[in-house]
Write a protein that holds these residues in place. Structure first.
Motif, mmCIF file in Angstrom:
data_model
loop_
_atom_site.group_PDB
_atom_site.id
_atom_site.type_symbol
_atom_site.label_atom_id
_atom_site.label_comp_id
_atom_site.label_asym_id
_atom_site.label_seq_id
_atom_site.Cartn_x
_atom_site.Cartn_y
_atom_site.Cartn_z
ATOM 1 N N LEU A 107 23.925 38.840 89.584
ATOM 2 C CA LEU A 107 22.823 38.233 88.571
ATOM 3 C C LEU A 107 22.944 36.727 88.729
ATOM 4 O O LEU A 107 21.826 35.914 88.503
ATOM 5 C CB LEU A 107 23.196 38.720 87.250
ATOM 6 C CG LEU A 107 22.339 38.290 86.149
ATOM 7 C CD1 LEU A 107 20.902 38.542 86.386
ATOM 8 C CD2 LEU A 107 22.781 38.929 84.966
ATOM 9 N N LEU A 108 24.065 36.032 88.410
ATOM 10 C CA LEU A 108 24.289 34.705 88.313
ATOM 11 C C LEU A 108 23.783 33.733 89.314
ATOM 12 O O LEU A 108 23.621 32.789 89.471
ATOM 13 C CB LEU A 108 25.611 34.470 87.921
ATOM 14 C CG LEU A 108 26.342 35.059 86.660
ATOM 15 C CD1 LEU A 108 27.731 34.795 86.409
ATOM 16 C CD2 LEU A 108 25.664 34.201 85.499
ATOM 17 N N THR A 109 23.991 34.668 90.664
ATOM 18 C CA THR A 109 23.722 33.648 91.994
ATOM 19 C C THR A 109 22.312 33.798 91.812
ATOM 20 O O THR A 109 21.783 32.825 92.493
ATOM 21 C CB THR A 109 24.313 34.498 93.049
ATOM 22 O OG1 THR A 109 25.681 34.501 93.018
ATOM 23 C CG2 THR A 109 24.048 33.875 94.282
ATOM 24 N N THR A 236 33.715 26.724 88.140
ATOM 25 C CA THR A 236 32.818 27.440 87.468
ATOM 26 C C THR A 236 32.969 29.069 87.804
ATOM 27 O O THR A 236 33.269 29.673 86.877
ATOM 28 C CB THR A 236 31.414 26.985 87.798
ATOM 29 O OG1 THR A 236 31.121 27.003 89.273
ATOM 30 C CG2 THR A 236 31.039 25.764 87.539
ATOM 31 N N THR A 237 33.180 29.235 89.187
ATOM 32 C CA THR A 237 33.423 30.623 89.457
ATOM 33 C C THR A 237 34.855 30.886 89.197
ATOM 34 O O THR A 237 35.174 32.196 88.749
ATOM 35 C CB THR A 237 33.237 30.869 90.835
ATOM 36 O OG1 THR A 237 33.840 29.955 91.659
ATOM 37 C CG2 THR A 237 31.850 30.572 91.497
ATOM 38 N N GLY A 238 35.687 29.939 89.179
ATOM 39 C CA GLY A 238 37.133 30.180 88.772
ATOM 40 C C GLY A 238 37.302 30.710 87.301
ATOM 41 O O GLY A 238 38.147 31.510 86.757
ATOM 42 N N VAL A 295 26.491 27.706 83.757
ATOM 43 C CA VAL A 295 26.267 28.299 82.282
ATOM 44 C C VAL A 295 27.110 29.419 81.755
ATOM 45 O O VAL A 295 27.750 29.435 80.683
ATOM 46 C CB VAL A 295 24.696 28.786 82.142
ATOM 47 C CG1 VAL A 295 24.643 29.531 80.719
ATOM 48 C CG2 VAL A 295 23.651 27.448 82.368
ATOM 49 N N ALA A 296 27.338 30.447 82.740
ATOM 50 C CA ALA A 296 28.413 31.336 82.385
ATOM 51 C C ALA A 296 29.743 30.718 81.980
ATOM 52 O O ALA A 296 30.307 31.272 81.069
ATOM 53 C CB ALA A 296 28.443 32.406 83.503
ATOM 54 N N ARG A 303 33.354 30.549 73.913
ATOM 55 C CA ARG A 303 33.012 31.545 73.101
ATOM 56 C C ARG A 303 33.833 32.698 73.278
ATOM 57 O O ARG A 303 33.829 33.548 72.460
ATOM 58 C CB ARG A 303 31.354 31.898 73.320
ATOM 59 C CG ARG A 303 30.285 31.010 72.910
ATOM 60 C CD ARG A 303 30.635 30.359 71.534
ATOM 61 N NE ARG A 303 30.351 31.696 70.388
ATOM 62 C CZ ARG A 303 29.428 32.116 70.085
ATOM 63 N NH1 ARG A 303 28.286 31.380 70.438
ATOM 64 N NH2 ARG A 303 29.078 32.767 69.298
ATOM 65 N N SER A 304 34.481 32.966 74.618
ATOM 66 C CA SER A 304 35.136 34.287 74.867
ATOM 67 C C SER A 304 36.572 34.082 74.026
ATOM 68 O O SER A 304 37.080 33.056 74.133
ATOM 69 C CB SER A 304 35.345 34.416 76.372
ATOM 70 O OG SER A 304 36.305 35.516 76.495
ATOM 71 N N GLU A 305 36.903 35.035 73.404
ATOM 72 C CA GLU A 305 38.264 35.179 72.917
ATOM 73 C C GLU A 305 39.379 34.890 73.798
ATOM 74 O O GLU A 305 40.458 34.681 73.333
ATOM 75 C CB GLU A 305 38.341 36.495 72.208
ATOM 76 C CG GLU A 305 38.799 37.666 72.915
ATOM 77 C CD GLU A 305 37.485 38.422 73.456
ATOM 78 O OE1 GLU A 305 37.459 39.411 74.383
ATOM 79 O OE2 GLU A 305 36.255 37.673 73.142
ATOM 80 N N VAL A 306 39.103 35.097 75.093
ATOM 81 C CA VAL A 306 40.215 35.056 76.089
ATOM 82 C C VAL A 306 40.583 33.585 76.096
ATOM 83 O O VAL A 306 41.894 33.274 76.239
ATOM 84 C CB VAL A 306 39.562 35.371 77.453
ATOM 85 C CG1 VAL A 306 40.652 34.690 78.568
ATOM 86 C CG2 VAL A 306 39.670 36.790 77.413
#
Length: 330
Positions: A107-109, A236-238, A295-296, A303-306
């Motif tokens: 999807l992201l690609t 970004t992918t990392g 963007v991801a 925003r992610s709790e991680v």
């Protein structure tokens, strides 16, 4: 011990140093051997007529598994042993993470490729002219099949079997970067550790970029701008690969995600007309082609709790809190 719990410890500099020396040393020594034997473009054939060259053998083995060797070497040389290997799959509590790792890269690609072709519409070739001609040259005449059928086959493979096949080779990198180096750097903070691993991972590719891998030689500022573009891609992918690792506390979602990225990354090239600047797109290794990943990554980091350290409140946790309060009142 969970990955997040290791935040309270100090950085184990000796183990990190051994890991990096082996991960970089083995990979860059492999790159040197390839360079001295013709590079990637003129690598000697090991099996004439089958297209199997020294480069096609060494890249997915010695080069890609160098980080895994770094993990093993650091453990053996420092007496760390099998502690926190991160190789248990933890399927029961992480099925959603596995699904995201498997399908999100497609999807992201595709989002990035769509943005690229919307901005650079002259580069879009819906007739697949360049791809068709390449197929005809490879076949020595009529290819006997609709090119769109081949595209559909590749897309289906990219979301089904290809991530699993590619996972076998991607494991060599992920067992090093996400299963070993990332936990070791978590005392810096989760965001900082994730971004630093992304940069280290990107620089690790530089000898290959200098030999034309991913970007070729026909772009402005070769190879230095290629070095920077690769680091942006790995940053970004990392973030995504770190997120699936930290959520699952297992290396396998990252290996699947990495395999899925490799499976889908080149699909947009089939629709290209002319010679676009690879630093821009249409693949996710370009700045515009990689916008979906950018963007991801930004969303996950903020925003992610991680990465924020503030887990979301759900019904289960609210119930647990209420039960604890009631117990205390008693």
């Amino acid at each position: 011990m969970s990955l997040q719990q290791s935040d309270s410890h100090s950085i184990e500099t000796r183990r990190v140093a051994i890991f990096l020396v082996v991960a970089y040393g083995v990979a860059w020594a492999t790159a040197a051997a390839l360079f001295l034997t013709g590079g990637l473009t003129d690598s000697p054939e090991l099996l004439p007529g089958l297209g199997i060259t020294l480069a096609t053998v060494l890249l997915p083995t010695a080069y890609m598994f160098a980080p895994a060797l770094g993990n093993v070497a650091a453990r053996l040389l420092t007496g760390e042993g099998r502690k926190d290997l991160q190789i248990r799959p933890h399927l029961r509590g992480s099925l959603r993470v596995y699904a995201v790792a498997w399908f999100a890269p497609v999807l992201l690609t595709l989002v990035g490729a769509g943005v690229y072709f919307a901005v650079f519409s002259a580069s879009f070739d819906p007739e697949l002219t360049t791809y068709t001609e390449a197929l005809r040259q490879a076949a020595g005449g009529d290819i006997g099949i609709d090119p769109w059928t081949l595209v559909a086959i590749q897309l289906v493979a990219a979301v089904t079997i290809a991530p699993l096949i590619n996972m076998l080779f991607a494991f060599g990198e992920e067992f090093g970067w996400r299963a070993y180096l990332l936990p070791k750097l978590l005392p810096l903070g989760t965001r900082q550790a994730t971004l630093l691993v992304g940069l280290v991972w990107g620089a690790w590719h530089w000898p290959l970029i200098a030999m034309g891998y991913n970007y070729g030689f026909e772009y402005p500022g070769v190879p230095w701008t290629g070095f920077l573009a690769m680091c942006w891609f790995t940053l970004t992918t990392g973030v995504f690969l770190a997120w699936v690792t930290l959520r699952s506390e297992s290396v396998w979602p990252a290996a699947i995600g990495h395999g899925a990225i490799n499976a889908v990354a080149g699909l947009s090239v089939l629709f290209v007309a002319g010679q676009p600047n690879p630093l821009v797109g249409p693949t996710p290794l370009g700045l515009v082609g990689g916008l979906g990943w950018t963007v991801a990554a930004a969303w996950l980091l903020w925003r992610s709790e991680v990465f924020t350290g503030t887990p979301p409140v759900d019904d289960a946790s609210s119930s647990d809190t209420a039960d604890a309060t009631t117990a205390e009142a008693r």
